[in-house]
Design a protein around this motif. Structure first.
Motif, PDB file in Angstrom:
ATOM      1  N   ILE A 151       0.846  -1.196   0.000  1.00 11.58           N
ATOM      2  CA  ILE A 151       0.000   0.000   0.000  1.00 11.58           C
ATOM      3  C   ILE A 151       0.885   1.251   0.000  1.00 11.58           C
ATOM      4  CG2 ILE A 151      -1.720   1.318   1.280  1.00 11.58           C
ATOM      5  CD1 ILE A 151      -2.911  -1.164   0.108  1.00 11.58           C
ATOM      6  N   GLU A 152       1.968   1.191   0.757  1.00 11.90           N
ATOM      7  CA  GLU A 152       2.913   2.307   0.792  1.00 11.90           C
ATOM      8  C   GLU A 152       3.536   2.529  -0.586  1.00 11.90           C
ATOM      9  OE1 GLU A 152       6.793   3.752   3.423  1.00 11.90           O
ATOM     10  OE2 GLU A 152       6.190   1.643   3.405  1.00 11.90           O
ATOM     11  N   GLU A 153       3.844   1.444  -1.283  1.00 12.65           N
ATOM     12  CA  GLU A 153       4.409   1.564  -2.635  1.00 12.65           C
ATOM     13  C   GLU A 153       3.408   2.211  -3.583  1.00 12.65           C
ATOM     14  OE1 GLU A 153       6.509  -1.291  -6.060  1.00 12.65           O
ATOM     15  OE2 GLU A 153       5.711  -2.160  -4.212  1.00 12.65           O
ATOM     16  N   LEU A 154       2.139   1.818  -3.470  1.00 10.17           N
ATOM     17  CA  LEU A 154       1.095   2.448  -4.279  1.00 10.17           C
ATOM     18  C   LEU A 154       1.008   3.938  -3.981  1.00 10.17           C
ATOM     19  CD1 LEU A 154      -1.912  -0.065  -4.092  1.00 10.17           C
ATOM     20  CD2 LEU A 154      -0.606   0.550  -6.129  1.00 10.17           C
ATOM     21  N   TRP A 155       1.019   4.269  -2.706  1.00  7.00           N
ATOM     22  CA  TRP A 155       0.904   5.666  -2.283  1.00  7.00           C
ATOM     23  C   TRP A 155       2.060   6.501  -2.835  1.00  7.00           C
ATOM     24  CZ3 TRP A 155      -2.543   8.887  -0.291  1.00  7.00           C
ATOM     25  CH2 TRP A 155      -2.109  10.069   0.311  1.00  7.00           C
ATOM     26  N   ALA A 156       3.256   5.924  -2.827  1.00  6.67           N
ATOM     27  CA  ALA A 156       4.432   6.656  -3.300  1.00  6.67           C
ATOM     28  C   ALA A 156       4.394   6.880  -4.803  1.00  6.67           C
ATOM     29  CB  ALA A 156       5.704   5.901  -2.912  1.00  6.67           C
ATOM     30  N   SER A 157       3.821   5.918  -5.549  1.00  6.54           N
ATOM     31  CA  SER A 157       3.812   6.046  -7.005  1.00  6.54           C
ATOM     32  C   SER A 157       2.611   6.826  -7.517  1.00  6.54           C
ATOM     33  CB  SER A 157       3.830   4.653  -7.652  1.00  6.54           C
ATOM     34  OG  SER A 157       2.689   3.900  -7.271  1.00  6.54           O
ATOM     35  N   ALA A 158       1.474   6.677  -6.861  1.00 11.17           N
ATOM     36  CA  ALA A 158       0.251   7.373  -7.295  1.00 11.17           C
ATOM     37  C   ALA A 158      -0.696   7.462  -6.112  1.00 11.17           C
ATOM     38  CB  ALA A 158      -0.406   6.630  -8.457  1.00 11.17           C
ATOM     39  N   PRO A 159      -0.603   8.526  -5.323  1.00 14.54           N
ATOM     40  CA  PRO A 159      -1.442   8.646  -4.121  1.00 14.54           C
ATOM     41  C   PRO A 159      -2.933   8.462  -4.427  1.00 14.54           C
ATOM     42  CG  PRO A 159       0.224  10.353  -4.156  1.00 14.54           C
ATOM     43  CD  PRO A 159       0.296   9.675  -5.497  1.00 14.54           C
ATOM     44  N   PHE A 160      -3.586   7.671  -3.618  1.00 18.89           N
ATOM     45  CA  PHE A 160      -5.007   7.402  -3.791  1.00 18.89           C
ATOM     46  C   PHE A 160      -5.828   8.383  -2.945  1.00 18.89           C
ATOM     47  CE2 PHE A 160      -2.787   4.295  -1.107  1.00 18.89           C
ATOM     48  CZ  PHE A 160      -3.326   4.575   0.143  1.00 18.89           C
ATOM     49  N   PRO A 161      -7.107   8.513  -3.232  1.00 20.04           N
ATOM     50  CA  PRO A 161      -7.947   9.453  -2.470  1.00 20.04           C
ATOM     51  C   PRO A 161      -8.001   9.089  -0.989  1.00 20.04           C
ATOM     52  CG  PRO A 161      -9.051   8.729  -4.478  1.00 20.04           C
ATOM     53  CD  PRO A 161      -7.850   7.840  -4.320  1.00 20.04           C
ATOM     54  N   VAL A 162      -7.868  10.094  -0.154  1.00 23.06           N
ATOM     55  CA  VAL A 162      -7.927   9.893   1.298  1.00 23.06           C
ATOM     56  C   VAL A 162      -8.750  11.014   1.923  1.00 23.06           C
ATOM     57  CG1 VAL A 162      -5.687   8.713   1.429  1.00 23.06           C
ATOM     58  CG2 VAL A 162      -5.789  11.205   1.651  1.00 23.06           C
ATOM     59  N   PRO A 163      -9.319  10.782   3.101  1.00 21.18           N
ATOM     60  CA  PRO A 163     -10.024  11.860   3.792  1.00 21.18           C
ATOM     61  C   PRO A 163      -9.013  12.860   4.353  1.00 21.18           C
ATOM     62  CG  PRO A 163      -9.919   9.913   5.180  1.00 21.18           C
ATOM     63  CD  PRO A 163      -9.364   9.511   3.842  1.00 21.18           C
ATOM     64  N   ALA A 164      -9.469  14.074   4.566  1.00 19.26           N
ATOM     65  CA  ALA A 164      -8.616  15.049   5.252  1.00 19.26           C
ATOM     66  C   ALA A 164      -8.442  14.598   6.697  1.00 19.26           C
ATOM     67  CB  ALA A 164      -9.252  16.430   5.201  1.00 19.26           C
ATOM     68  N   PRO A 165      -7.273  14.793   7.279  1.00 24.91           N
ATOM     69  CA  PRO A 165      -7.058  14.332   8.654  1.00 24.91           C
ATOM     70  C   PRO A 165      -8.127  14.809   9.628  1.00 24.91           C
ATOM     71  CG  PRO A 165      -4.995  15.048   7.700  1.00 24.91           C
ATOM     72  CD  PRO A 165      -6.062  15.412   6.712  1.00 24.91           C
ATOM     73  N   GLU A 166      -8.586  16.056   9.452  1.00 25.42           N
ATOM     74  CA  GLU A 166      -9.589  16.599  10.385  1.00 25.42           C
ATOM     75  C   GLU A 166     -10.955  15.928  10.217  1.00 25.42           C
ATOM     76  OE1 GLU A 166      -9.147  19.484   6.886  1.00 25.42           O
ATOM     77  OE2 GLU A 166      -7.847  18.320   8.226  1.00 25.42           O
ATOM     78  N   GLU A 167     -11.151  15.181   9.124  1.00 23.01           N
ATOM     79  CA  GLU A 167     -12.412  14.463   8.933  1.00 23.01           C
ATOM     80  C   GLU A 167     -12.463  13.176   9.753  1.00 23.01           C
ATOM     81  OE1 GLU A 167     -12.984  13.785   4.787  1.00 23.01           O
ATOM     82  OE2 GLU A 167     -12.979  15.903   4.266  1.00 23.01           O
ATOM     83  N   LEU A 168     -11.312  12.717  10.213  1.00 25.93           N
ATOM     84  CA  LEU A 168     -11.268  11.515  11.037  1.00 25.93           C
ATOM     85  C   LEU A 168     -11.583  11.874  12.486  1.00 25.93           C
ATOM     86  CD1 LEU A 168      -7.987   9.891   9.652  1.00 25.93           C
ATOM     87  CD2 LEU A 168     -10.346   9.399   8.975  1.00 25.93           C
ATOM     88  N   ALA A 169     -12.301  10.994  13.156  1.00 24.75           N
ATOM     89  CA  ALA A 169     -12.598  11.213  14.572  1.00 24.75           C
ATOM     90  C   ALA A 169     -11.295  11.296  15.363  1.00 24.75           C
ATOM     91  CB  ALA A 169     -13.467  10.076  15.104  1.00 24.75           C
TER      92      ALA A 169
END
Length: 246
Positions: A151-169
């Motif tokens: 997953i880290e390798e995927l993130w480094a090559s092409a970041p996938f959609p993620v929530p903004a940190p403040e959206e997490l509880a």
């Protein structure tokens, strides 16, 4: 010194061989008679020794359980790594999908072992005694990293959609931060949250299959697992690639 080193090495080899024999006996009892059959006395009988003699090799039943669990985790990890490495020239997405399929293949082929390491509760006394650096916990850590590092390798090559940190509880951010601190992984908290979402989907489905919780409707879970992989590919913004024909 030379005269004493050789007998010491021989004794250590014999000890390691006996340890392997004991763990093998525990596995045979597990797969043929179930987890309740894996007692100190039963394992001792399998290898031709007494229960008290077996305590010279494992200090307690909990220690034996931990050692056997580590063996299973190493075996599962090796299967996943082998599938990943067989696709070394492929894209990160292909390697991830191959790894996830290998995890299911091992679990379906070894249901008793999978249940032993993932579905059986760990006694509170055992979890309190097992140190973070114990062989079982280290094996579990290595297993986790096979998935997370891809997953880290995927993130480094092409970041996938993620929530903004403040959206997490706040409690989710705190728990993810504590978990991230235990990993050799550079995923930001929000990406780790997505990775855990994917892992929960895969692991949850796999547990239901191996524990026969889906037998009332499905006799073949393979298409359902592939649907889940397709959903996760969408979450990770990668192309879903079906498995190669057998």
């Amino acid at each position: 010194m030379v005269m004493t080193a050789r007998p010491v090495r021989r004794r250590e080899r014999l000890r390691q061989a006996t340890l392997a024999e004991i763990r093998g006996a525990a596995r045979r009892l597990l797969t043929t008679q179930g987890p309740a059959a894996v007692t100190i006395n039963a394992v001792a009988r399998e290898v031709g020794m007494t229960g008290p003699a077996l305590y010279h090799y494992f200090a307690s039943h909990d220690d034996l359980v931990a050692a056997v669990s580590a063996d299973f985790l190493h075996e599962l990890t090796a299967a996943m790594e082998s599938a990943r490495d067989a696709h070394a020239a492929a894209s990160p997405a292909e390697r991830l999908l191959a790894t996830c399929r290998a995890m299911r293949e091992w679990a379906v082929a070894h249901p008793a072992e999978f249940r032993w390491i993932f579905a059986l509760p760990v006694p509170p006394t055992a979890s309190a005694r097992i140190r973070p650096e114990s062989p079982r916990n280290q094996a579990a850590h290595d297993f986790e990293l096979v998935f997370l590092q891809q997953i880290e390798e995927l993130w480094a090559s092409a970041p996938f959609p993620v929530p903004a940190p403040e959206e997490l509880a706040p409690s989710v951010r705190e728990q993810l931060g504590a978990y991230a601190a235990t990993l050799d992984c550079d995923l930001p908290i929000e990406a780790l949250h997505v990775a855990m979402h994917c892992w929960i989907r895969l692991y949850g489905l796999l547990c239901m299959e191996v524990l026969n919780q889906l037998d009332f409707v499905y006799t073949d879970v393979t298409p359902i697992y592939e649907e889940t992989l397709r959903d996760l590919a969408a979450v990770l913004d990668i192309d879903y690639l079906p498995p190669a024909p057998a």
